[in-house]
Design an enzyme around this catalytic site. Structure first.
Site, PDB file in Angstrom:
ATOM      1  N   SER A 146      14.879  55.700  65.388  1.00  0.00           N
ATOM      2  CA  SER A 146      16.093  55.695  66.214  1.00  0.00           C
ATOM      3  C   SER A 146      16.381  54.264  66.650  1.00  0.00           C
ATOM      4  O   SER A 146      15.467  53.415  66.651  1.00  0.00           O
ATOM      5  CB  SER A 146      15.846  56.557  67.457  1.00  0.00           C
ATOM      6  N   TYR A 159      11.759  59.368  75.444  1.00  0.00           N
ATOM      7  CA  TYR A 159      12.266  59.294  74.067  1.00  0.00           C
ATOM      8  C   TYR A 159      11.998  57.914  73.479  1.00  0.00           C
ATOM      9  O   TYR A 159      11.525  57.782  72.344  1.00  0.00           O
ATOM     10  CB  TYR A 159      13.753  59.611  74.051  1.00  0.00           C
TER      11      TYR A 159
END
Ligand code: NAD
Length: 267
Positions: A146, A159
């Site tokens: 990501s 995250y």
């Protein structure tokens, strides 16, 4: 459906292939001639995949946090398609940008266990289950990372830490599995998908698409001034999975997020 595309004859396994980016990878891999086994927790999403792709796809309903389910997915791929060339770790959870001080200590404990269970343990268990078969084929592993693997603000602290752990996993596995298997990461930016959060943080029933809104909110993060769809991110996966197209590439993280370059102020 092509059987002589860039991935012709390759048996691949994609976790979380039921929607969003994983689904786009499955669709493109099949179009490029691959067969795909999908480990996915949603039975409905598996039914949709098999309905669309028929005998080019096998679905295994299960959870990436289970070593047994990962092993079942690998044995399904080997039994159905004669081996396994490419493992794509992709199933993930998001934390909806929850900041450290917005979490009570018990919520932090539960959220860590659940989110890291999917985003980090799930990748490790998948790699462990797939390794022998992928080594046999001198294949490759690709992990969905990501923009949060590289920059702040792609999520909250859970995250971001999990996706940075994913980058570490890529680097170390590229070393451990060399010279037989290439291991790389792909770091996309935001897209409006069904991406959920940990149930233990009461984030299991909301999708990232619900909070990102339309294209406008996504494009404001990108130097390229557009809101990508999942399909916009899949080319790197084809490049990394194809035989002979990225022979020198291992331990790399492809930053395809377009958020690392600041947006021009006049855009
Ligand atoms: P998605 O929810 O549409 O797809 C993920 C799939 O994984 C779903 O089908 C879900 O059912 C499945 N899944 C979730 N937990 C599972 C588990 N424990 N076991 C088995 N299957 C499970 O979301 P997406 O946006 O396509 O996410 C795919 C990957 O892309 C994730 O790793 C995510 O972190 C990453 N990513 C997403 C974005 C974004 O903005 N959507 C941005 C960068 C990276």
């Amino acid at each position: 459906m092509s059987r002589d595309g860039r991935l012709a004859g390759l048996s691949t396994l994609v976790t979380g292939g039921g929607s969003g980016l994983g689904r786009a990878i499955v669709n493109r891999f099949v179009a490029e001639g691959a067969t795909v086994t999908v480990l996915e927790r949603s039975a409905d999403k598996i039914a949709g995949l098999v309905g669309e792709h028929g005998d080019r796809v096998r679905g295994v309903q299960g959870d990436v946090t289970s070593a047994r389910d990962n092993a079942e997915a690998v044995s399904t791929a080997v039994a159905a398609f004669g081996g396994l060339d490419t493992f794509v770790g992709n199933a993930g959870l998001w934390d909806f940008g929850r900041e450290l001080l917005a979490m009570s200590p018990p919520e932090l404990e539960r959220g860590f266990d659940e989110l890291f269970g999917v985003n980090v343990k799930g990748y490790l268990l998948g790699a462990r289950a797939a390794a022998d078969a992928v080594v046999d084929r001198r294949g490759s592993m690709i992990f969905t990372l990501s923009n949060a693997s590289l920059y702040p603000r792609g999520g909250g602290v859970l995250y971001t830490a999990s996706k940075r752990a994913g980058a570490g996993l890529v680097s170390q596995l590229a070393y451990e599995l060399a010279p037989h298997v290439r291991v790389n990461g792909v770091a996309p930016g935001g897209m409006a998908t069904d991406l959920r959060g940990p149930r233990s943080m009461a984030l299991g029933d909301t999708a990232i698409a619900d909070v990102l809104g339309g294209g406008e909110s996504l494009s404001r993060y990108s130097a390229l001034d557009f809101a990508p769809s999942a399909e916009d991110y899949v080319d790197s996966y084809v490049l990394l999975a194809a035989r002979g197209e990225s022979r020198t590439v291992t331990g790399a993280v492809f930053d395809i997020s377009s958020v690392g370059t600041p947006r021009r102020p006049d855009l």
